[in-house]
Scaffold this active site. Structure first.
Site, PDB file in Angstrom:
ATOM      1  N   GLY A 154       6.590  -5.282 -14.282  1.00  0.00           N
ATOM      2  CA  GLY A 154       7.266  -6.656 -14.889  1.00  0.00           C
ATOM      3  C   GLY A 154       8.647  -6.787 -14.306  1.00  0.00           C
ATOM      4  O   GLY A 154       9.483  -5.818 -14.329  1.00  0.00           O
ATOM      5  N   GLY A 197       0.216  -0.488 -11.303  1.00  0.00           N
ATOM      6  CA  GLY A 197       1.026  -0.227 -10.425  1.00  0.00           C
ATOM      7  C   GLY A 197       2.588  -0.383 -10.573  1.00  0.00           C
ATOM      8  O   GLY A 197       3.114  -1.447 -11.359  1.00  0.00           O
ATOM      9  N   HIS A 217      -0.086  -4.618 -16.748  1.00  0.00           N
ATOM     10  CA  HIS A 217      -0.522  -4.538 -15.669  1.00  0.00           C
ATOM     11  C   HIS A 217       0.456  -4.043 -14.594  1.00  0.00           C
ATOM     12  O   HIS A 217       0.094  -3.909 -13.423  1.00  0.00           O
ATOM     13  CB  HIS A 217      -0.884  -6.201 -15.049  1.00  0.00           C
ATOM     14  CG  HIS A 217       0.069  -6.784 -14.721  1.00  0.00           C
ATOM     15  ND1 HIS A 217       1.307  -7.137 -15.662  1.00  0.00           N
ATOM     16  CD2 HIS A 217       0.309  -7.528 -13.529  1.00  0.00           C
ATOM     17  CE1 HIS A 217       2.154  -8.083 -14.645  1.00  0.00           C
ATOM     18  NE2 HIS A 217       1.355  -8.197 -13.657  1.00  0.00           N
ATOM     19  N   ALA A 233       1.069  -1.212  -0.071  1.00  0.00           N
ATOM     20  CA  ALA A 233       0.077   0.112   0.128  1.00  0.00           C
ATOM     21  C   ALA A 233       1.029   1.157  -0.022  1.00  0.00           C
ATOM     22  O   ALA A 233       2.020   1.173   0.625  1.00  0.00           O
ATOM     23  CB  ALA A 233      -0.860  -0.105   1.200  1.00  0.00           C
ATOM     24  N   LYS A 291       4.431  -2.865   3.301  1.00  0.00           N
ATOM     25  CA  LYS A 291       4.617  -4.130   2.696  1.00  0.00           C
ATOM     26  C   LYS A 291       4.476  -5.482   3.577  1.00  0.00           C
ATOM     27  O   LYS A 291       5.036  -5.498   4.589  1.00  0.00           O
ATOM     28  CB  LYS A 291       6.117  -4.215   1.995  1.00  0.00           C
ATOM     29  CG  LYS A 291       6.478  -5.385   1.258  1.00  0.00           C
ATOM     30  CD  LYS A 291       7.673  -5.232   0.167  1.00  0.00           C
ATOM     31  CE  LYS A 291       7.282  -4.171  -1.032  1.00  0.00           C
ATOM     32  NZ  LYS A 291       6.268  -4.789  -1.680  1.00  0.00           N
ATOM     33  N   HIS A 326      -6.340  -8.494 -13.685  1.00  0.00           N
ATOM     34  CA  HIS A 326      -5.295  -8.888 -14.632  1.00  0.00           C
ATOM     35  C   HIS A 326      -4.806 -10.061 -14.691  1.00  0.00           C
ATOM     36  O   HIS A 326      -3.731 -10.298 -15.319  1.00  0.00           O
ATOM     37  CB  HIS A 326      -4.303  -7.545 -14.422  1.00  0.00           C
ATOM     38  CG  HIS A 326      -3.574  -7.587 -13.116  1.00  0.00           C
ATOM     39  ND1 HIS A 326      -3.754  -6.525 -11.944  1.00  0.00           N
ATOM     40  CD2 HIS A 326      -2.956  -8.595 -12.447  1.00  0.00           C
ATOM     41  CE1 HIS A 326      -3.009  -6.632 -11.113  1.00  0.00           C
ATOM     42  NE2 HIS A 326      -2.757  -7.707 -11.203  1.00  0.00           N
TER      43      HIS A 326
END
Length: 609
Positions: free
Chosen positions: A535, A506, A532, A236, A608, A457
């Site tokens: 990567g 994100g 999405h 977040a 996290k 996704h």
């Protein structure tokens, strides 16, 4: 994600890297095509999108594989081509700019299979990773004095980390109801607002779900994890928005957007929160909420429809921004809404500014539950492939005919896992609203914490697309790819009919995230799909071996980003250096015309798992 960092079973071609490159042709500024013959039995070509900043990663992966004699991890380009060999595939196998090696499919791979072809297949994988956006009426100035307290409240309210337990007691009967009803269950139990369901892909419920198709082991894994963020790339964060004056100068907006990535949930207002939960045990593993602010507005008109504008100005009535849901390791974003009406915007000195808080979670979307559903299906499909002597280029591409009993059972179980992911994200949204209410001693209603959008996704869905000039019912597999439908598509909310579906992308825990919109070109060429996330550029093992979590935490501190973390190793695995440059990924999609840039976000706090 499923099978990540696992070697594949593959018969090498024996060709040199130069010989392999002869099958790959650049057909556009950011597009390459892989010709049939690159791997055996290709039924259609494969294509992938990368710009000059990213192409070396794709080709270095292939070069390393050929020099090793074909041992180790199968390169993403080989996996895309293997998908092009599957029965029933139409048009092409597609790799997006965040693509990297996965399990069977590459991550960032899209493929569609003709529902009217009796040989067409379904192949299991991560389930319903997604993003959700929620807005607030807070400004960055409102949040700044409470940033540490808010980060701690989110960390305390939302269970994070491997093995975390949900705080919502759920019996097996209630779990079955949640698997069947999806967000309708959340609404019934009081964990969602009525407006949330209206702004969720599939309205938060896949109707094919049948809890009888789910194993008892999967249910046991999922029962205790509802409303948890997980671990890994879930996070977040809080983000800030920068507004651009009409004279070209940039100025920080006072409002903070909140975005939550729970498999990606985002809220947009002056402040946004991005949560990214998935179906966790049902789906897989990592989570991290982020608080972000809007850094730049690229498309003021579309941003205005999402409610991304000045604090205190009139809002666009009923408008919402939807972001993918949480089913896989992914993100959740809550975008800020507080936007001006278009007439006010045109007359103002600034383009649309905004701030956000983001929760980002990397998981299989349905957490351990979704993971177990996919694993159970893989076992059954591997048996069927062996018994039917089906020829596959890669054993990791185990599959079943869509119309077969095994194929139908998987689609029913997958739909349960997708529903679980939406319930999970809804629960996280409930907990996020409670955390904000506690910190700001104000009801979530008074904070205007409306959900903007929720999309997926990682999922396979039946959609209608044009093939050879005629409409076809296709089962579209999106593995690490986000649905990005264009303006005027009947399946997107009325608020976005003129702009196209919002798409939440994100970044990593210390880099930008993005909100994009879908395009007609993307609908025609990629089955309405775009990237999405950033990567991966390094494997998790490589990140743990070569990065130091202390250096990463110090770098975040220099950026004035607050952080709460459950495990130091996750800081290394999810470090910005472990991923591709998300800005280059987004720019590639924008240049290819498969999605358009709308809003750029910047993190100010990260949680996290």
């Amino acid at each position: 994600m499923l099978g990540e960092d696992q070697p594949t079973h593959y018969q090498p071609s024996g060709r040199t890297f130069a010989q392999e490159r002869e099958f790959i042709t650049k057909i556009g500024p950011v597009q390459y095509e892989i010709a049939p013959g690159f791997v055996p039995n290709m039924r259609v070509p494969a294509t992938f999108y990368v710009n000059s900043q990213l192409d070396h990663l794709i080709f270095e992966e292939l070069e390393h594989f050929t020099r090793s004699g074909g041992f180790g991890f199968l390169p993403a380009v080989k996996q895309m081509a293997n998908v092009a060999s599957l029965p029933g595939i139409v048009k092409r196998s597609i790799g997006l700019p965040d693509c990297h090696a996965g399990y069977g499919f590459s991550i960032g791979n899209v493929a569609a299979f003709d529902m009217d072809d009796p040989e067409a297949i379904v192949s299991p994988g991560d389930i319903n990773c997604g993003v959700r956006v929620i807005r607030t009426n807070l400004s960055e100035q409102d949040v700044a004095p409470h940033k540490e307290e808010l980060a701690q409240a989110l960390f305390d309210h939302i269970p994070v980390g491997v093995g975390s337990q949900g705080i919502i007691p759920t019996s097996m009967d209630e779990l079955d109801a949640a698997l069947e009803l999806g967000m309708d269950w959340s609404l019934r139990e009081g964990y969602a607002w009525p407006e949330d369901k209206e702004h969720c892909e599939e309205y938060g419920r896949m109707l094919q779900a049948d809890p009888r198709a789910v194993s008892s082991r999967a249910k046991k894994r999922g029962r205790t994890q509802m409303g948890t963020l997980g671990a890994g790339n879930h996070y977040a964060e809080c983000v800030v928005c920068v507004r651009r004056r009409r004279d070209g100068a940039l100025e920080v907006d006072n409002r903070l957007q909140m975005s939550v990535f729970a498999c990606r949930v985002t809220a947009i207002t002056g402040f946004s929160l991005f949560p990214h939960p998935t179906s966790r045990s049902w789906g897989g593993g990592v989570s991290s909420p982020q608080i972000q602010v809007v850094d730049e507005i690229c498309n003021p008109a579309a941003a205005s429809h999402m409610g991304i504008e000045f604090t205190g100005q009139p809002t666009m009535g009923g408008e919402r921004l939807h972001i993918p849901s949480a089913a896989c390791r992914g993100y959740v974003i809550i975008p800020q809404r507080d936007c001006l009406c278009m007439n006010s915007l045109r007359n103002s000195n600034f383009l649309d500014p905004l701030g956000v808080v983001m929760l980002h979670k990397r998981d299989l979307g349905s957490r351990g539950f979704g993971h177990q559903v996919a694993t159970d299906a893989l076992i059954e499909m591997e048996k069927a492939v062996s018994e039917e002597k089906t020829v596959l280029n890669d054993k990791q591409l185990a599959c079943a005919k869509i119309g077969s009993p095994i194929g139908q059972a998987y689609l029913k179980g997958m739909s349960c896992a997708a529903n679980y992911a939406w319930v999970n994200r809804s629960t996280m949204t409930f907990l996020t609203r409670q955390a904000f209410a506690k910190v700001f001693t104000c009801a979530p209603d008074d904070l205007d914490m409306q959900m903007i959008y929720d999309t997926s996704h990682n999922i396979a869905k039946v959609e209608e697309h044009m093939v050879d000039g005629r409409p076809h019912r296709l089962l579209v597999h999106r593995k690490g790819a986000t649905r990005a439908f264009p303006p005027h598509h009947p399946l997107i909310p009325v608020e976005y009919q003129c702009t196209g579906q919002p798409v939440l992308i994100g970044g990593t825990m210390g880099t930008n995230s993005w909100i994009l919109t879908g395009t007609e070109q993307g609908f025609d060429t990629t089955f309405g799909s775009t990237c999405h996330g950033a990567g991966r550029a390094r494997s998790r093992n490589n990140s743990r071996r070569n990065l130091d979590h202390r250096d990463i935490l110090e770098a975040l501190a220099r950026q004035n980003i607050s952080i709460r973390v459950a495990s130091p190793k996750l800081v290394m695995e999810e470090a910005p250096d472990s991923y591709k440059d998300v800005n280059a990924v987004v720019e590639t999609c924008h240049q290819a015309g498969i999605s358009r840039k709308c809003v750029k976000l910047r993190p100010i706090a990260v949680i996290k798992g």
